[in-house]
Structure formats: C-alpha cells, structure tokens
Scaffold this motif. Structure first.
Motif, PDB file in Angstrom:
ATOM      1  N   VAL A 120      79.290  91.967 104.694  1.00  0.00           N
ATOM      2  CA  VAL A 120      78.620  90.682 104.456  1.00  0.00           C
ATOM      3  C   VAL A 120      79.375  89.517 105.089  1.00  0.00           C
ATOM      4  O   VAL A 120      78.771  88.653 105.750  1.00  0.00           O
ATOM      5  CB  VAL A 120      78.439  90.450 102.939  1.00  0.00           C
ATOM      6  N   ASP A 121      80.678  89.452 104.918  1.00  0.00           N
ATOM      7  CA  ASP A 121      81.449  88.345 105.486  1.00  0.00           C
ATOM      8  C   ASP A 121      81.579  88.472 107.002  1.00  0.00           C
ATOM      9  O   ASP A 121      81.451  87.489 107.737  1.00  0.00           O
ATOM     10  CB  ASP A 121      82.836  88.270 104.842  1.00  0.00           C
ATOM     11  N   GLN A 122      81.834  89.681 107.488  1.00  0.00           N
ATOM     12  CA  GLN A 122      81.988  89.898 108.926  1.00  0.00           C
ATOM     13  C   GLN A 122      80.692  89.583 109.677  1.00  0.00           C
ATOM     14  O   GLN A 122      80.723  89.179 110.840  1.00  0.00           O
ATOM     15  CB  GLN A 122      82.422  91.345 109.197  1.00  0.00           C
ATOM     16  N   ALA A 123      79.569  89.761 108.994  1.00  0.00           N
ATOM     17  CA  ALA A 123      78.279  89.488 109.637  1.00  0.00           C
ATOM     18  C   ALA A 123      78.162  88.041 110.092  1.00  0.00           C
ATOM     19  O   ALA A 123      77.477  87.745 111.073  1.00  0.00           O
ATOM     20  CB  ALA A 123      77.136  89.822 108.677  1.00  0.00           C
ATOM     21  N   GLU A 124      78.848  87.126 109.397  1.00  0.00           N
ATOM     22  CA  GLU A 124      78.797  85.718 109.796  1.00  0.00           C
ATOM     23  C   GLU A 124      79.379  85.515 111.202  1.00  0.00           C
ATOM     24  O   GLU A 124      78.996  84.584 111.908  1.00  0.00           O
ATOM     25  CB  GLU A 124      79.560  84.861 108.776  1.00  0.00           C
ATOM     26  N   ALA A 125      80.298  86.404 111.592  1.00  0.00           N
ATOM     27  CA  ALA A 125      80.917  86.318 112.915  1.00  0.00           C
ATOM     28  C   ALA A 125      80.230  87.225 113.929  1.00  0.00           C
ATOM     29  O   ALA A 125      80.490  87.118 115.126  1.00  0.00           O
ATOM     30  CB  ALA A 125      82.402  86.683 112.827  1.00  0.00           C
ATOM     31  N   GLU A 126      79.364  88.131 113.447  1.00  0.00           N
ATOM     32  CA  GLU A 126      78.679  89.078 114.335  1.00  0.00           C
ATOM     33  C   GLU A 126      77.177  89.098 114.063  1.00  0.00           C
ATOM     34  O   GLU A 126      76.588  90.154 113.789  1.00  0.00           O
ATOM     35  CB  GLU A 126      79.251  90.491 114.145  1.00  0.00           C
TER      36      GLU A 126
END
Length: 296
Positions: free
Chosen positions: A64-70
């Motif tokens: 969920v958090d990494q998706a903000e960067a990808e």
C-alpha cells in the motif's frame, strides 16, 4: 471442479490450494515468472493451455505505501492486468472471481460499507484496485467481485505474523486504535470463494449471483483490539505476547492514507450466495494453532 488461481504465493492463493481437497476441487496456481500481470503478453495462451472451469484472480500489487511511489506498476497489475484476465475468462466462457478490497472506500461512513455505497479511494492502491473492478465488469458479465479486508493466515506476511515476531523481543508494542475493520482469515475466505464458485458454475444464467459482494470475517475490531487478541491467544499456548499501547493514526504516519472505517457489510453475500464467514476471533484461534504447529 478445476479452478485456475492467479497468484501463486499470496495468502489467498495458498489458502485456496490448502482448502481445495475439502471442496472436491483442483486448484492450479499460476504466478510469476510464468504469468505476470504486469506483462499481459502470453497470459491468454497460458490460461488456455492450463484450462479450467473457473478462474480466481487472487493476484495483486498489495504494498500500500510503496504503491504511492509506483503508481504505474500498481495500475498495471491491479487494473490493466485484472482486465486482461477477465477478457480471457470471457473468451474461454468461464466465470471469474476477482478479489478486491475495502480500500476502494474512503472510510468516512459511520457504519459498515455496503456494495452500493459510493467509492472514493484515498491512495494509489485503492485507486488501482477500483480500476480493476471496472475493467473486470467491462470485460465479462460472468463475474463475482469479492471485496475483502484485513487478511491474515499462516502463510506469507500479514499483521498476525508481524505482531508475533515483534513480541519476541518487545514487552510493549504501539498499535493504531482508531482504524476499524473486518479481520478476515484467508482460509475462511478460500472456503467462501469455493462456495461462490460452485454457485456460479451450477447456475450459469443466474444474474443475481454475479456482481460485487463483500466477503469478510464476522465482527469488527481496531488494529489495537486485534493485536490484543493475538497476544492473548498466543500467551495461552505459551507463545510470544506483549502489552499493546494504543496509538492514533496521527501518531503513526504512513506514506499512504488508510481508511478509518474498513468495516464491510456482508449481508448481500449471505442473502444471495448463502455464504457467511465465521467470526474473526474463532478463526484467529485456529490460525494461531496452525502457526504454532508449523513452528514445532
């Protein structure tokens, strides 16, 4: 009943494999590198070659958090890739069960969310999953989209296993207490998916069995309440335990914003499919028993 499961190593996919025999089913798991939703080329050939009575798409980009960067990768897997799977299911004339999420909602309601409540995802992950729901519905009418939440199991990475790991060397653990949801055992979810699959296959023309449904564990909890129950159950069997220190969302900032209310109303699923998952507390007991057994 031969089911093609997209997503080889995830909690839901592994639970579907574990529960297959109990439902008289064969689950064929497909995942990377053979089948990669981020690279749709070849997906059609692989699915036709594998063959099955029904497809379950349990694969997703879930960081969920990494998706903000990808965002592009999340959209490719959760949105575009889901649509490709649905298109192939339509071409094969087989039903599709697609796993979605509570994160399509913004969490501002003061009651559990129903299927027809307005969607308004707060971040990239929820937005990408909503794109997937839309793509699935546009590609095939023979689908059941199952929104679920807060999945835990003896497999892979999840909140339950994280809490047990942290408690091995900590006496106190801070856990968010102002986000509420529907903790869901992946093994219970698998049982529910098989029940829905049988309904779809036995009544191919029944439109009410198709569409969007909420499928989550019975009852609700905050993350802090869930953690406290994990430690209470673990302590009874001599496992790791810790004191829970309640935190507010503001105390624990994350890159992606989470819904404060992830509770799901599963009444439609019970009324139409006759499926109602057990309470999260009873299933948590069984999950911890299995985790303990596998550690010894």
């Amino acid at each position: 009943m031969r089911i093609i499961v997209i997503g080889r190593d995830g909690q839901v996919a592994r639970s579907l494999a574990e529960r297959a025999a109990a439902h008289g089913a064969e689950a064929v798991l497909l995942g990377r590198p053979k089948l990669d939703l981020a690279d749709p080329s070849g997906i059609e050939d692989i699915l036709y070659e594998t063959g099955g009575d029904l497809i379950v798409n349990a694969a997703a980009y879930t960081a969920v958090d990494q998706a903000e960067a990808e965002p592009e990768l999340a959209e490719a897997i959760n949105g575009i890739g889901a649509g490709v799977i649905a298109g192939v299911a339509a071409a094969m004339s087989v039903p599709l069960i697609h796993i979605s999420t509570d994160y399509v909602f913004d969490g501002t309601l003061d009651r559990p969310y129903r299927e027809d409540d307005p969607v308004n995802p707060l971040g990239v992950y929820g937005t990408s999953k909503l794109l997937g729901e839309t793509a699935v519905a546009e590609a095939t009418g023979d689908h059941a989209i199952l929104r679920t939440a807060w999945i835990y199991s003896p497999f892979g990475k999840n909140f339950v296993k994280t809490m047990l790991r942290l408690a091995q060397d900590r006496d106190e653990i801070g856990v968010v207490a102002d986000q509420f949801g529907s903790p869901t055992s992946a093994l219970d979810l698998a049982d529910g998916i098989y029940a829905v699959a049988k309904n779809l296959l036995s009544k191919p023309q029944e439109g009410t069995l198709r569409g969007i449904f909420h499928m989550a564990g019975g009852g609700f909890a905050s993350w802090a309440e869930l953690a406290s129950e994990i430690f209470a159950v673990s302590a009874r069997s001599g496992g790791p335990s810790a004191k829970v220190r309640p935190l507010s969302t503001a105390d624990y900032p994350t890159r992606a914003k989470r819904p404060a209310n992830s509770r799901l109303d599963c009444g439609k699923l019970a009324a139409i499919h006759g499926v109602e998952l057990p309470s999260w507390q009873s299933s948590l007991d069984r999950c911890l028993e299995q985790i303990t057994a596998e550690q010894h």
